[in-house]
Design a protein around this motif. Structure first.
Motif, PDB file in Angstrom:
ATOM      1  N   LEU A 105      56.807  93.277  78.191  1.00  0.00           N
ATOM      2  CA  LEU A 105      57.539  93.185  76.907  1.00  0.00           C
ATOM      3  C   LEU A 105      56.606  92.843  75.831  1.00  0.00           C
ATOM      4  CD1 LEU A 105      61.023  92.220  77.561  1.00  0.00           C
ATOM      5  CD2 LEU A 105      60.180  94.474  76.793  1.00  0.00           C
ATOM      6  N   ARG A 106      55.530  92.148  76.183  1.00  0.00           N
ATOM      7  CA  ARG A 106      54.472  91.427  75.049  1.00  0.00           C
ATOM      8  C   ARG A 106      53.800  92.792  74.510  1.00  0.00           C
ATOM      9  NH1 ARG A 106      51.264  87.138  77.896  1.00  0.00           N
ATOM     10  NH2 ARG A 106      51.336  88.540  79.819  1.00  0.00           N
ATOM     11  N   LYS A 107      53.783  93.812  75.436  1.00  0.00           N
ATOM     12  CA  LYS A 107      53.130  95.012  75.156  1.00  0.00           C
ATOM     13  C   LYS A 107      53.951  96.036  74.549  1.00  0.00           C
ATOM     14  CE  LYS A 107      48.485  94.508  76.231  1.00  0.00           C
ATOM     15  NZ  LYS A 107      47.352  94.218  75.202  1.00  0.00           N
ATOM     16  N   SER A 108      54.946  96.335  75.074  1.00  0.00           N
ATOM     17  CA  SER A 108      55.921  97.520  75.109  1.00  0.00           C
ATOM     18  C   SER A 108      56.902  97.189  73.904  1.00  0.00           C
ATOM     19  CB  SER A 108      56.623  97.860  76.147  1.00  0.00           C
ATOM     20  OG  SER A 108      57.501  96.648  76.564  1.00  0.00           O
ATOM     21  N   TYR A 119      52.690  89.392  69.041  1.00  0.00           N
ATOM     22  CA  TYR A 119      51.685  89.926  70.024  1.00  0.00           C
ATOM     23  C   TYR A 119      50.903  90.949  70.128  1.00  0.00           C
ATOM     24  CZ  TYR A 119      53.090  86.271  73.572  1.00  0.00           C
ATOM     25  OH  TYR A 119      53.216  84.861  74.297  1.00  0.00           O
ATOM     26  N   GLU A 120      51.447  91.886  69.118  1.00  0.00           N
ATOM     27  CA  GLU A 120      50.632  93.157  68.949  1.00  0.00           C
ATOM     28  C   GLU A 120      49.060  93.065  68.590  1.00  0.00           C
ATOM     29  OE1 GLU A 120      53.434  92.568  67.565  1.00  0.00           O
ATOM     30  OE2 GLU A 120      53.475  92.693  65.574  1.00  0.00           O
ATOM     31  N   THR A 121      49.018  91.775  67.899  1.00  0.00           N
ATOM     32  CA  THR A 121      47.683  91.658  67.379  1.00  0.00           C
ATOM     33  C   THR A 121      46.864  90.776  67.936  1.00  0.00           C
ATOM     34  OG1 THR A 121      48.632  89.839  66.232  1.00  0.00           O
ATOM     35  CG2 THR A 121      48.581  91.577  64.906  1.00  0.00           C
ATOM     36  N   TYR A 122      47.140  90.453  69.425  1.00  0.00           N
ATOM     37  CA  TYR A 122      46.195  89.829  70.423  1.00  0.00           C
ATOM     38  C   TYR A 122      45.740  90.810  71.278  1.00  0.00           C
ATOM     39  CZ  TYR A 122      48.480  85.353  68.774  1.00  0.00           C
ATOM     40  OH  TYR A 122      48.889  84.177  67.840  1.00  0.00           O
ATOM     41  N   GLU A 123      44.627  90.299  72.063  1.00  0.00           N
ATOM     42  CA  GLU A 123      44.065  91.143  72.749  1.00  0.00           C
ATOM     43  C   GLU A 123      44.144  90.482  74.320  1.00  0.00           C
ATOM     44  OE1 GLU A 123      40.087  92.171  70.370  1.00  0.00           O
ATOM     45  OE2 GLU A 123      39.889  91.880  72.656  1.00  0.00           O
ATOM     46  N   PHE A 124      44.986  91.114  75.150  1.00  0.00           N
ATOM     47  CA  PHE A 124      44.929  90.556  76.390  1.00  0.00           C
ATOM     48  C   PHE A 124      45.360  91.929  77.404  1.00  0.00           C
ATOM     49  CE2 PHE A 124      49.721  90.653  76.921  1.00  0.00           C
ATOM     50  CZ  PHE A 124      50.177  90.870  75.569  1.00  0.00           C
ATOM     51  N   PHE A 172      70.841  98.224  77.655  1.00  0.00           N
ATOM     52  CA  PHE A 172      70.208  99.044  78.518  1.00  0.00           C
ATOM     53  C   PHE A 172      68.673  99.145  78.115  1.00  0.00           C
ATOM     54  CE2 PHE A 172      73.418 100.908  81.389  1.00  0.00           C
ATOM     55  CZ  PHE A 172      74.600 100.610  80.854  1.00  0.00           C
ATOM     56  N   LEU A 173      68.046  99.333  78.971  1.00  0.00           N
ATOM     57  CA  LEU A 173      66.558  99.578  78.570  1.00  0.00           C
ATOM     58  C   LEU A 173      65.889 100.607  79.335  1.00  0.00           C
ATOM     59  CD1 LEU A 173      63.729  98.272  77.541  1.00  0.00           C
ATOM     60  CD2 LEU A 173      63.506  97.160  79.845  1.00  0.00           C
ATOM     61  N   SER A 174      65.175 101.481  78.294  1.00  0.00           N
ATOM     62  CA  SER A 174      64.527 102.686  78.823  1.00  0.00           C
ATOM     63  C   SER A 174      63.083 102.414  78.972  1.00  0.00           C
ATOM     64  CB  SER A 174      64.818 103.845  78.011  1.00  0.00           C
ATOM     65  OG  SER A 174      63.721 104.645  78.193  1.00  0.00           O
ATOM     66  N   VAL A 175      62.453 102.316  80.171  1.00  0.00           N
ATOM     67  CA  VAL A 175      60.859 102.105  80.389  1.00  0.00           C
ATOM     68  C   VAL A 175      60.119 103.293  79.795  1.00  0.00           C
ATOM     69  CG1 VAL A 175      59.268 101.291  81.860  1.00  0.00           C
ATOM     70  CG2 VAL A 175      61.652 100.409  82.036  1.00  0.00           C
ATOM     71  N   THR A 176      60.706 104.432  80.204  1.00  0.00           N
ATOM     72  CA  THR A 176      59.673 105.575  80.102  1.00  0.00           C
ATOM     73  C   THR A 176      59.763 105.837  78.239  1.00  0.00           C
ATOM     74  OG1 THR A 176      62.043 106.685  80.703  1.00  0.00           O
ATOM     75  CG2 THR A 176      59.948 107.054  81.643  1.00  0.00           C
TER      76      THR A 176
END
Lengths: 458, 248, 184
Positions: free
Chosen positions: A281-284, A290-295, B153-157
């Motif tokens: 979730l930190r990326k998505s 978190y979107e400004t950090y590199e990991f 609900f969460l959609s991963v795609t």
């Protein structure tokens, strides 16, 4: 159960049919065969079962057990050493936190929420505060320094939580030195927590609107000094177990759960990433900047306990990178939201007798401004109000997706707070992971799920 | 979407001055879940503040009209088409749609819950693979719709979230179980049953999970007391948290 | 060390009670009853920095039959209380109970339906340790106070007499509600 029971003076009176003639007899028939009750030393009093009956033993790995990762009750149906069915009994740590929060203000909720998943207190607090800030509509007014400090604390907490996962996982499988090493490393991080927040655990540091107290430059310097030592010691701890033939023998191929199984059971966290899906979730769905950090998001594709263990080791290294980046981008600024109707009013500082309100603040509210005193008083006792609505805010905790569903009715107290704890969800996978394997594999599977029973039972 | 609990303040039994209620432009109906009397919740008399006469409705965000904004419209269209394929008109299944704080909530009627969530899981444009559990909320003042069950609900795609809310009355607290579609909800539904008494029909093993098996009552309902004890301290006695003065 | 040189011809006089107390406190084995956050601090106390092994206590026996001290670390829920009692009953005498943390001592911040308000509703407690969670040093302090209690434990007739005295004192003591002052 019998239809009517009453405790009369002569004792318990049953009316109606008992399902069993005498529950304490040595054997009785049920719909699924004969049940034998033994209490030790009387195995030879059981008659041998008939040819057609399989001998199935139900073993209770009770709530008090050194290897069940907390107060988890595992009910195992065994045929020999093979586990046929696993059931989890939970609820032994249920504390009614969610109901208790309905009688406390929004800020006081942080102190309750912090004690749910007690190995990752900062994550509980941050998820709750992000939810409250979303309800308030002030997510973009949180100062950047506060978000950076939140990220810093969360990533340090991630490292300490994974260290405990390694330590207790190792201890449960017999690698006691992993326990000693893991807890030694963890002390370094707990020292940092104590330096910044005042407490080693359960600090109620992240509050709606920002964080409770600022972090000074020499504290930053101390953290920077600790990082190389921490990195080296983490590597030492990991080297005890990575490529260790006995550890690999215990964990490779154990607790197998592939992507379809994870998706069906709603599993997130290292278990999902061990199937190869880099869902974090930190990326998505980034939060706190978190979107400004590199990991990187480490993944494995072996779907077993060893893969999850490797992911945790790699995630600790990534967290150190994040801690360094967070320290680098600390800029001077406020750590609480500007809006004085929400911001926690106290200004804390360290005095001769410990931590308390700073003398300047005391002077202001006691001698200079009556309004400031009233304002401080009202904010602390009554708290701020949050507009009506409901919100679901989720973050990536060390165990998976930690979601909190908050309902507000416009008052100073939460109407309903419910945590979707990752351990609660992930424990459902115990049966899928361990049916068909041996008892010792059940321990390894549960250790790889890394449940924290405070979060499971709340 | 027109037969839900839309009440004007007068119908809700509130005495409102003619000039009092000013409704914003985009709110058609109010969703009133309760009424707040006074400002300090003082029940024992002796409230000398003068705020005791206040009567304010507690209004949750009401239904939203189209367009919802962002990807919500496309998703709602997909759901409508998929439901129509099964012969289920959207207006029958969905009571209302609430878009609030960048999150969309579909309030679904409980008899049509299973087809709705099947659509959410199976449609390629929706693909909400993960259900993040059930949360129960008890609104005792919302007559006929006291118990709400909320499913995130969460959609991963597609990397997005949606929420489904189902209501049921206290007198008939049954909601179909979605474990057959989302096995992850097994323990979550058991927990909601344990704490609220909502019976999920079709659940493989609906038993108590957190409280002891023979516990009476459902603890997290609003009519269940917090259950604390008074605390003695240095010659004084502090009442338990639910019996203290509240500033709500 | 060096005691032998100070003694006349290497002889040490003591009482049976003192030797028994010294032996008992020297290797008091705790039973694992870690429940929640306090359990983590208890594990940290057993860790390398705050070492419980120097008191002979690093061996946390899983089986209560082999344990002396039950450190109830964490909140005891209603579901867990019978289990707690059963583990306590399975411990052989002499046994001691240390209620670690405020949740075990008095229910802590959780004054509600789900938590037993103090583990002394279920088992007799010898030492209450406040804190949320208590630091490892605080736990060691409490353990050392229990060690002092154990060192001074009486045996045989003295124990019976001491029990009677304690009973009389407890029956005539002032209830907490009527105590005044700082109670330190």
């Amino acid at each position: 159960m019998s239809t009517d029971q009453s405790i009369a003076d002569e004792g318990i009176v049953y009316e109606g049919e008992l399902p069993v003639e005498d529950p304490y007899s040595l054997s009785y028939e049920t719909g699924q065969g004969t049940v034998y009750t033994v209490s030790g030393g009387d195995w030879d009093s059981i008659s041998t079962p008939d040819e057609g009956e399989r001998e199935r033993i139900v073993v209770n790995m009770g709530p008090q057990h050194p290897s069940t990762h907390g107060v988890l009750r595992l009910i195992l149906e065994l045929e020999g050493e093979t586990v046929v069915d696993t059931r989890c009994g939970i609820g032994y740590l249920h504390t009614g936190i969610e109901k208790n929060m309905e009688y406390r203000t929004w800020t006081q909720g942080v102190t309750f929420v912090t004690r749910m998943d007690y190995l990752s207190p900062f994550f509980n607090e941050t998820a709750y505060c992000l939810g409250v800030e979303k309800l308030l509509g002030v997510t973009d007014q949180i100062p950047e320094r506060a978000s950076t400090i939140r990220v810093l604390m969360m990533e340090l907490n991630r490292i300490s939580s994974h260290l405990v996962a390694l330590a207790t996982g190792g201890m449960e499988l017999g690698a006691l030195t992993a326990m000693t090493f893991g807890f030694r490393e963890r002390e370094l991080i707990l020292d940092i927590f104590e330096m910044v927040t005042g407490l080693r655990m359960n600090s109620a540091f992240v509050r709606p609107g920002g964080v409770a107290q600022d972090i000074t430059d020499d504290q930053v310097a101390r953290i920077r000094e600790t990082l190389p030592l921490l990195r080296k010691r983490m590597k030492d701890t990991a080297d005890l177990l990575v490529d260790n033939a006995i550890w690999m023998g215990r964990t490779v191929g154990v607790g197998y759960l592939d992507l379809a199984g994870c998706m069906a059971l709603g599993i997130t966290g290292p278990i999902l990433r061990s199937t190869g899906l880099p869902h974090d979730l930190r990326k998505s769905q980034p939060y706190c900047g978190y979107e400004t950090y590199e990991f990187d998001v480490p993944t494995q594709d072996t779907c077993d306990a060893y893969g999850r263990f490797l992911i945790r080791v790699a995630e600790m290294q990534e967290s150190i990178k994040l801690v360094e980046q967070a320290l680098d981008r600390l800029r001077p600024g406020p750590v609480m939201i500007e809006d004085k109707k929400i911001a926690w009013p106290a200004r804390l500082s360290i005095g001769g007798d410990g931590q308390g309100n700073s003398p300047e603040h005391i002077k202001e509210i006691m001698s200079q401004s009556m309004e400031a005193l009233i304002h401080h008083f009202k904010l602390v006792t009554e708290g701020f109000t949050v507009p009506t609505g409901q919100v679901y805010s989720a973050i990536e905790s060390p165990r998976g997706e930690l979601g909190v569903h908050i309902v507000s009715d416009g008052g100073t107290r939460p109407y309903r707070v419910h945590y979707r704890d990752p351990s609660f969800n992930n424990l459902q996978a115990t049966a899928a992971m361990s049916n068909g394997s041996m008892i010792s594999d059940v321990i390894a599977a549960v250790a790889s799920i890394d449940p924290v029973m405070g979060g499971v039972d709340r | 979407m027109s037969d839900q609990q839309s009440v004007s303040p007068a119908e809700a039994g509130l005495e409102v001055a003619a000039s009092a209620t000013v409704m914003p432009e985009d709110v058609r109906e109010l969703e009133i879940i309760g009424v707040r009397h006074g400002a300090f919740s003082a029940q024992d008399g002796g409230d000398t503040s003068g705020f005791g006469g206040l009567v304010a409705p507690i209004v949750m965000p009401g239904p939203t009209e189209r367009p919802y904004g962002g990807w919500f419209d496309a998703a709602a269209d997909e759901i409508e088409l998929a439901l129509a394929d099964q012969g289920l008109p959207m207006a029958t299944a969905v009571e209302r749609v609430v878009v609030d704080r960048d999150e969309i909530t579909f309030v679904v009627r409980r008899e049509h819950l299973l087809p709705f969530v099947t659509v959410l899981r199976d449609e390629p444009a929706l693909r909400f693979e993960m259900c993040m559990g059930v949360n129960g909320v008890h609104y005792p003042a919302d007559a006929g719709r006291e118990l709400h069950a909320v499913y995130p609900f969460l959609s991963v795609t597609h990397n997005r979230r949606i929420r489904v809310e189902v209501t049921c009355p206290d007198s008939d607290a049954r909601i179909p179980s979605i474990v057959s579609v989302y096995p992850a909800n097994d323990w979550h539904e058991r927990e909601t049953y344990d704490f609220f008494g909502i019976v999920f029909e079709g659940h493989p093993a609906l038993t108590r999970i957190e409280m002891p098996d023979d516990w009476p009552g459902h603890p997290q309902r609003k009519d269940y007391p917090l259950g604390g004890i008074p605390v003695e301290y240095k010659g004084a006695e502090v009442p338990p948290p639910d019996q203290r003065r509240a500033y709500t | 060390m060096g005691l032998e040189e100070k003694l006349p011809s290497g002889v040490l006089l003591t009482t049976v009670e003192k030797v028994a107390g010294y032996a008992r406190k020297g290797s008091l084995w705790p039973a694992t009853f870690g429940l929640a956050c306090c359990a983590i601090e208890m594990m940290a106390t057993g860790g390398p920095r705050y070492d419980l092994a120097r008191f002979g206590m690093e061996v946390f026996r899983a089986s209560p039959r082999q344990a002396d001290l039950m450190i109830v670390a964490g909140r005891v829920s209603q579901k867990m209380a019978p289990v707690l009692r059963q583990i306590y009953d399975q411990m052989p005498n002499p046994k001691w109970v240390l209620a670690m943390g405020v949740c075990a001592s008095s229910g802590g911040m959780f004054n509600n339906y789900a938590v037993v308000q103090g583990v002394d509703h279920v088992v007799p407690v010898d030492m209450y340790l406040p804190g949320c969670p208590p630091r490892p040093e605080m736990l060691i302090d409490a353990i050392l106070k229990i060690h002092d209690q154990i060192q001074d434990m009486k045996l045989g007739v003295n124990a019976v007499r001491e029990q009677e005295q304690l009973e009389v004192a407890a029956l005539t003591a002032a209830p907490t509600l009527e105590m005044r002052g700082l109670l330190r």
